[in-house]
Design an enzyme around this catalytic site. Structure first.
Site, PDB file in Angstrom:
ATOM      1  N   TYR A  85       1.732  -4.046 -10.185  1.00 28.91           N
ATOM      2  CA  TYR A  85       1.620  -3.268 -11.416  1.00 28.91           C
ATOM      3  C   TYR A  85       1.993  -1.813 -11.181  1.00 28.91           C
ATOM      4  O   TYR A  85       1.663  -1.246 -10.123  1.00 28.91           O
ATOM      5  CB  TYR A  85       0.177  -3.292 -11.935  1.00 28.91           C
ATOM      6  CG  TYR A  85      -0.259  -4.568 -12.582  1.00 28.91           C
ATOM      7  CD1 TYR A  85      -0.032  -4.806 -13.932  1.00 28.91           C
ATOM      8  CD2 TYR A  85      -0.932  -5.541 -11.843  1.00 28.91           C
ATOM      9  CE1 TYR A  85      -0.467  -5.983 -14.530  1.00 28.91           C
ATOM     10  CE2 TYR A  85      -1.366  -6.715 -12.437  1.00 28.91           C
ATOM     11  CZ  TYR A  85      -1.129  -6.922 -13.783  1.00 28.91           C
ATOM     12  OH  TYR A  85      -1.563  -8.084 -14.375  1.00 28.91           O
TER      13      TYR A  85
ATOM     14  N   TYR B 145      -0.060 -12.693  -7.929  1.00 30.27           N
ATOM     15  CA  TYR B 145      -0.538 -11.706  -6.964  1.00 30.27           C
ATOM     16  C   TYR B 145      -1.978 -12.013  -6.560  1.00 30.27           C
ATOM     17  O   TYR B 145      -2.715 -12.659  -7.297  1.00 30.27           O
ATOM     18  CB  TYR B 145      -0.433 -10.280  -7.527  1.00 30.27           C
ATOM     19  CG  TYR B 145      -1.211 -10.039  -8.793  1.00 30.27           C
ATOM     20  CD1 TYR B 145      -2.561  -9.720  -8.771  1.00 30.27           C
ATOM     21  CD2 TYR B 145      -0.588 -10.133 -10.027  1.00 30.27           C
ATOM     22  CE1 TYR B 145      -3.269  -9.506  -9.929  1.00 30.27           C
ATOM     23  CE2 TYR B 145      -1.290  -9.921 -11.202  1.00 30.27           C
ATOM     24  CZ  TYR B 145      -2.628  -9.613 -11.152  1.00 30.27           C
ATOM     25  OH  TYR B 145      -3.327  -9.421 -12.303  1.00 30.27           O
TER      26      TYR B 145
ATOM     27  N   ARG C  63      -3.810 -14.684  -8.885  1.00 25.97           N
ATOM     28  CA  ARG C  63      -3.627 -14.845 -10.331  1.00 25.97           C
ATOM     29  C   ARG C  63      -2.329 -15.601 -10.600  1.00 25.97           C
ATOM     30  O   ARG C  63      -1.293 -15.290 -10.012  1.00 25.97           O
ATOM     31  CB  ARG C  63      -3.502 -13.481 -11.032  1.00 25.97           C
ATOM     32  CG  ARG C  63      -4.725 -12.584 -11.062  1.00 25.97           C
ATOM     33  CD  ARG C  63      -5.963 -13.172 -11.703  1.00 25.97           C
ATOM     34  NE  ARG C  63      -5.801 -14.059 -12.850  1.00 25.97           N
ATOM     35  CZ  ARG C  63      -5.608 -13.678 -14.102  1.00 25.97           C
ATOM     36  NH1 ARG C  63      -5.496 -12.417 -14.426  1.00 25.97           N
ATOM     37  NH2 ARG C  63      -5.518 -14.567 -15.074  1.00 25.97           N
TER      38      ARG C  63
ATOM     39  N   HIS D 124       1.206 -14.022 -15.356  1.00 24.16           N
ATOM     40  CA  HIS D 124       0.643 -13.852 -16.701  1.00 24.16           C
ATOM     41  C   HIS D 124       1.095 -12.536 -17.308  1.00 24.16           C
ATOM     42  O   HIS D 124       1.397 -11.576 -16.595  1.00 24.16           O
ATOM     43  CB  HIS D 124      -0.881 -13.912 -16.677  1.00 24.16           C
ATOM     44  CG  HIS D 124      -1.512 -12.796 -15.897  1.00 24.16           C
ATOM     45  ND1 HIS D 124      -1.622 -12.823 -14.523  1.00 24.16           N
ATOM     46  CD2 HIS D 124      -2.034 -11.603 -16.278  1.00 24.16           C
ATOM     47  CE1 HIS D 124      -2.199 -11.706 -14.099  1.00 24.16           C
ATOM     48  NE2 HIS D 124      -2.452 -10.936 -15.137  1.00 24.16           N
TER      49      HIS D 124
ATOM     50  N   HIS E 207      -0.383  -9.858 -20.183  1.00 26.30           N
ATOM     51  CA  HIS E 207      -1.523  -9.489 -21.027  1.00 26.30           C
ATOM     52  C   HIS E 207      -1.022  -9.210 -22.445  1.00 26.30           C
ATOM     53  O   HIS E 207       0.021  -8.569 -22.616  1.00 26.30           O
ATOM     54  CB  HIS E 207      -2.196  -8.231 -20.493  1.00 26.30           C
ATOM     55  CG  HIS E 207      -2.783  -8.387 -19.121  1.00 26.30           C
ATOM     56  ND1 HIS E 207      -4.103  -8.710 -18.915  1.00 26.30           N
ATOM     57  CD2 HIS E 207      -2.236  -8.280 -17.889  1.00 26.30           C
ATOM     58  CE1 HIS E 207      -4.345  -8.778 -17.609  1.00 26.30           C
ATOM     59  NE2 HIS E 207      -3.228  -8.519 -16.961  1.00 26.30           N
TER      60      HIS E 207
END
Lengths: 206, 242
Positions: B108, B147, B157, B160, B162
């Site tokens: 991120y 990640y 995870r 995905h 959000h």
């Protein structure tokens, strides 16, 4: 077999996670991308009523402030009208009544400037005391938490408020009432939200 | 006085509860007392509205909204598209949809993310758009990478994106995550598994939409979002003394 109902099911919620800022407040994540971030100016320049500041923290079950929380606020204007076709009446040009704020990464403190809302119409008869509607998301919160903030200087209206009066345990009603103080001549309301413990804030299933 | 229609009661049997010990962070962040059930008033049936002056036309193109001129982010180019509907299967027009995600390596662009996968200099990782009159929206982006995260020692995870959606009333406000069909991490993800209903998990899983792909350019996934519906018939429901 009886007939089937054709309703869809609401999408399930998932936590906003620790990086919610990227999507909803990218400046806080550490980069500039949009012409403007939304939810910074709640009232616009023309809003009537008393200018106030609201500050607080969201405190977890260990007693620690949550440092990656995001709150949204939805409120009426000083006349008690929401900026919406069903909101009860006109609002000032530029008044939105919606805000988005994040907690400080080091202290967990959040705060926003707005105007004090007026009383809004009740569900059936009468009015609701002035209040802010809050929606809280963060890492570890699986589905956004809805609560309300009322004002300590509205004791009479609060005592008659149909929502506060729904709370069977009278000692819990105070968890929704922000204390008014002053700083540099400006009214500041303090609203700490506690997610657990004896003084757990009241949350609503709306 | 005519009362406005309320939103249908939220179906908590398909929503994650607050306290889900498999997702450890929820333990100290979950209220323990029962929520107070609140029949909707004007405060819940209204909500903020957004217009084209709030956002820019290119905000929904994550391939270009942070890239240097003539460059692109690394990764699998995808179109994420779908509709925002309510439980009555009616489209929700002109509503704000905001997304954020990791880059193709699972990193991120956030000052608190320290995962060793690199930042992509051409990828910001956020986008936003308004649905059209049919509730339709689309984004262009890259497929995010899986990640690791600190929960159990070795949790990953699934890929995905959000997603944040408004609807017309504040009671519809929703943040969720979009997963991708076929990802083997979905059934073993503690965050996914906070959802107690398998159908609800599948509803968050975007399906490959070959018809919507752009040949030789981008692959497409379809992701519809359902918000709470509202009563359309207005029966009086006056509470005694209220």
């Amino acid at each position: 077999m009886p007939q089937e109902l054709a309703y869809l099911k609401e999408s399930a919620s998932q936590t906003a996670g620790p990086y919610v800022h990227i999507g909803l407040a990218p400046g806080a994540a550490g980069f500039e991308i949009y012409r403007q971030e939304l939810g910074r100016d709640m009232t616009g320049p023309n809003a009537k009523g008393e200018r106030i500041r609201v500050e607080g923290r969201i405190i977890d079950g260990m007693g620690a402030p949550i440092k990656d929380v995001l709150l949204e606020v939805w409120q009426a204007n000083a006349d008690g009208h929401y900026a919406h076709p069903e909101g009860g009446g006109e609002v000032e040009e530029g008044f939105r009544g919606w805000g988005r704020v994040i907690s400080d990464f080091d202290t967990g403190e959040w705060g926003f400037d707005t105007v004090k809302p007026g009383a809004t119409r009740g569900r059936n008869v009468g009015t609701q005391a002035p209040h802010l509607n809050l929606w809280i998301v963060a890492r570890g919160i699986n589905i956004g938490l809805n609560t309300r903030m009322y004002f300590s200087d509205e004791a009479e209206a609060n005592a008659a408020d149909p929502v506060l009066n729904l709370i069977e345990w009278e000692n819990r009603r105070g968890t929704l009432i922000a204390e008014r103080t002053e700083r540099d001549g400006m009214p500041v309301y303090r609203f700490d939200v506690r997610l657990q413990g004896e003084d757990e804030t009241v949350f609503f299933d709306v | 006085m005519t009362q406005p229609g309320e939103f249908y009661q939220r179906d908590r049997s398909i929503q994650p509860p607050a306290f889900t010990p498999g997702y450890k962070t929820s333990v100290a962040r979950s209220p323990r007392y029962s929520m107070i059930s609140l029949q909707n008033s004007v405060s819940e049936i209204t909500g903020p509205r957004f217009g084209h002056s709030d956002i820019d036309a290119g905000d929904n193109d994550l391939l270009t909204n942070y890239a240097k001129a003539g460059e692109s982010p690394i990764g699998e180019r995808i179109i994420l598209h779908g509709r925002v509907l309510d439980e009555n299967a009616r489209p929700v027009p002109k509503t704000l949809v905001e997304i954020w995600q990791a880059n193709a390596g699972g990193r991120y662009r956030h000052k608190k993310d320290t995962y060793l996968a690199p930042i992509d200099p051409n990828f910001g990782g956020c986008g936003r758009t308004l649905t059209d009159e049919n509730g339709y929206f689309y984004f262009r982006t890259v497929k995010p990478g899986a990640y690791p995260w600190r929960n159990m020692v070795n949790n990953w995870r699934p890929a995905h994106i959000h997603v944040s959606v408004f609807g017309t009333g504040f009671a519809q406000r929703l943040i969720t995550q979009c997963y991708f069909e076929g990802d083997p991490l979905i059934p073993i993800c503690p965050i996914v598994q906070t959802i107690p209903d398998q159908g609800a998990i599948e509803q968050l899983t975007a399906k490959l939409d070959l018809n919507a792909t752009i040949p030789l350019d981008s692959i497409a996934y379809k992701f519809d979002i359902v918000l709470r519906g509202r009563r359309s018939t207005l029966f009086e429901n006056r509470l005694e003394g209220n």
